[in-house]
Write a protein that holds these residues in place. Structure first.
Motif, mmCIF file in Angstrom:
data_model
loop_
_atom_site.group_PDB
_atom_site.id
_atom_site.type_symbol
_atom_site.label_atom_id
_atom_site.label_comp_id
_atom_site.label_asym_id
_atom_site.label_seq_id
_atom_site.Cartn_x
_atom_site.Cartn_y
_atom_site.Cartn_z
ATOM 1 N N LEU A 5 0.820 -1.210 0.000
ATOM 2 C CA LEU A 5 0.000 0.000 0.000
ATOM 3 C C LEU A 5 0.857 1.265 0.000
ATOM 4 O O LEU A 5 0.527 2.258 -0.665
ATOM 5 N N GLN A 6 1.958 1.246 0.739
ATOM 6 C CA GLN A 6 2.843 2.409 0.793
ATOM 7 C C GLN A 6 3.448 2.714 -0.570
ATOM 8 O O GLN A 6 3.472 3.876 -1.003
ATOM 9 N N HIS A 7 3.926 1.688 -1.258
ATOM 10 C CA HIS A 7 4.542 1.904 -2.572
ATOM 11 C C HIS A 7 3.500 2.290 -3.618
ATOM 12 O O HIS A 7 3.786 3.121 -4.496
ATOM 13 N N LYS A 8 2.311 1.723 -3.538
ATOM 14 C CA LYS A 8 1.242 2.124 -4.459
ATOM 15 C C LYS A 8 0.852 3.585 -4.228
ATOM 16 O O LYS A 8 0.606 4.339 -5.180
ATOM 17 N N SER A 9 0.795 3.989 -2.961
ATOM 18 C CA SER A 9 0.461 5.366 -2.629
ATOM 19 C C SER A 9 1.511 6.334 -3.174
ATOM 20 O O SER A 9 1.185 7.401 -3.710
ATOM 21 N N SER A 10 2.783 5.960 -3.055
ATOM 22 C CA SER A 10 3.863 6.807 -3.570
ATOM 23 C C SER A 10 3.782 6.935 -5.084
ATOM 24 O O SER A 10 4.007 8.014 -5.646
ATOM 25 N N LEU A 11 3.440 5.828 -5.766
ATOM 26 C CA LEU A 11 3.285 5.873 -7.224
ATOM 27 C C LEU A 11 2.126 6.766 -7.634
ATOM 28 O O LEU A 11 2.212 7.531 -8.601
ATOM 29 N N GLU A 12 1.028 6.688 -6.887
ATOM 30 C CA GLU A 12 -0.140 7.515 -7.192
ATOM 31 C C GLU A 12 0.179 9.000 -6.997
ATOM 32 O O GLU A 12 -0.223 9.839 -7.804
ATOM 33 N N LYS A 13 0.897 9.313 -5.929
ATOM 34 C CA LYS A 13 1.280 10.707 -5.692
ATOM 35 C C LYS A 13 2.183 11.213 -6.812
ATOM 36 O O LYS A 13 2.063 12.355 -7.257
ATOM 37 N N SER A 14 3.078 10.364 -7.271
ATOM 38 C CA SER A 14 3.978 10.748 -8.355
ATOM 39 C C SER A 14 3.213 10.997 -9.647
ATOM 40 O O SER A 14 3.504 11.934 -10.389
ATOM 41 N N ALA A 15 2.209 10.156 -9.919
ATOM 42 C CA ALA A 15 1.421 10.299 -11.147
ATOM 43 C C ALA A 15 0.558 11.552 -11.117
ATOM 44 O O ALA A 15 0.311 12.181 -12.147
ATOM 45 N N ASN A 16 0.083 11.934 -9.924
ATOM 46 C CA ASN A 16 -0.812 13.096 -9.796
ATOM 47 C C ASN A 16 -0.085 14.354 -9.347
ATOM 48 O O ASN A 16 -0.726 15.349 -9.022
ATOM 49 N N ARG A 17 1.255 14.288 -9.334
ATOM 50 C CA ARG A 17 2.042 15.419 -8.844
ATOM 51 C C ARG A 17 1.757 16.676 -9.659
ATOM 52 O O ARG A 17 1.884 16.696 -10.872
#
Length: 263
Positions: free
Chosen positions: A67-79
Motif C-alpha cells: 500500500l505504501q509503494h502504491k500510494s507513492s506511485l499515485e502521488k507521483s502520477a498526480n504530482r
C-alpha cells in the motif's frame, strides 16, 4: 543546489535529486525512485499471490508495504495536478511554468524594447550620457543644482518610466553636485529619474503638467550616449522583465484579460 553549463559555457542553477543524486530533477520526480516503487509493488504483489508466509505478521507487513509503494506511485502520477499557480491562480502548474506569466513578460518586454528605442533617441537628442553636465531641478528647492551624470542604470529602463505610469519616479541616473560643502567635500551624490525630455514618447501623453517641470535634469553640456551593446534587443528586455517586481507577485490588473496564442 547544483549548477550546469549551457551551450555557451555559462553556469546555470539547477536542482540535485536527493534520491539518486543526479542533477536536473528533484526527489519527487526522480525516474529511478519511481521505478523502485514499481519494482516493489510487483515484488509484494507476487509475495501475496504466492502466500508462502510462515506467520500472519509477515503477510500483514507485505500488505502494508504494498500500500505504501502504491500510494507513492499515485502521488507521483498526480504530482502538480491540484497545485495552484501563485501568479494566475489556475491549478495544475506553478508560476515558473505559467503560460500567462510568460506571455505577460514577453508582452512587457516587446513594449519596453520599443520604448527603449525612443528613449535612446531622446537621450541622444539632448546629450544625456555619462559625463553630461546639467541642472538638477526640484519642486522643493527654489534653486537648481548644477550636477554631472556619473551613472545610468540601463537595465532598469522600461516603458513604465513614462509620465503617468507607476515607475515614473524610479531613479535611473546617479548625479553628483558640482558644488561642494563640508558635509559633501566631493559633491553630494543623488539619484534622479529620467527627465521628461526623454520619457515623453507619446504623441499626446496623458500626464499632469507638473510632471514635466518637477524633478527634471536639464542638460547644459552634453555627453555621448553609450547604452550596453544588447540594450535594444528583445533578449535584454526579457532579462529585465525577469527582474521586474511586476512579475514577482500575483498577476496584476495591467494584464487582466490578456491571452496569448501559445498558451
Amino acid at each position: 543546489m547544483a549548477y550546469t553549463q549551457d551551450e555557451n559555457g555559462n553556469y546555470k542553477r539547477t536542482v540535485r535529486c536527493g534520491y539518486c543524486y543526479e542533477i536536473g530533477h528533484n526527489k519527487s520526480s526522480c525516474p529511478q525512485k519511481k521505478q523502485m516503487h514499481k519494482d516493489r509493488v510487483a515484488e509484494y504483489e507476487k509475495q501475496l499471490a504466492d502466500d508462502n508466509f510462515t506467520d500472519d505478521w509477515e503477510r500483514d507487513y507485505a500488505k502494508r508495504l504494498l500500500l505504501q509503494h502504491k500510494s507513492s506511485l499515485e502521488k507521483s502520477a498526480n504530482r502538480g495536478k491540484h497545485r495552484k499557480c501563485s501568479y494566475c491562480s489556475d491549478e495544475g502548474h506553478t508560476r515558473r511554468t505559467c503560460s500567462f506569466r510568460k506571455g505577460d513578460m514577453k508582452s512587457w518586454a516587446i513594449t519596453t524594447m520599443n520604448a527603449r528605442e525612443k528613449f535612446v533617441d531622446n537621450m541622444v537628442g539632448i546629450g544625456l550620457g555619462v559625463g553630461a553636465l546639467g541642472y538638477r531641478k526640484s519642486p522643493y528647492c527654489s534653486e537648481s543644482e548644477l550636477a554631472i551624470v556619473e551613472y545610468i542604470n540601463w537595465e532598469a529602463i522600461n516603458y513604465r518610466l513614462s509620465p503617468g505610469m507607476s515607475e515614473q519616479w524610479t531613479d535611473i541616473l546617479r548625479v553628483r553636485d558640482v558644488q561642494i560643502s563640508d558635509w559633501h567635500p566631493t559633491g553630494r551624490t543623488v539619484g534622479e529619474p529620467l527627465p521628461a525630455a526623454v520619457t515623453l514618447i507619446d504623441d499626446e501623453p496623458n500626464t499632469p503638467q507638473h510632471r514635466v517641470n518637477a524633478h527634471d535634469f536639464e542638460v547644459v553640456s552634453s555627453a555621448d550616449v553609450n547604452p550596453p551593446a544588447n540594450f535594444l534587443t528583445l533578449d535584454a528586455a526579457l532579462e529585465a522583465a525577469k527582474k521586474n517586481s511586476l512579475f514577482e507577485g500575483p498577476r496584476g490588473s495591467l494584464f487582466y484579460g490578456a491571452t496569448y496564442d501559445d498558451e
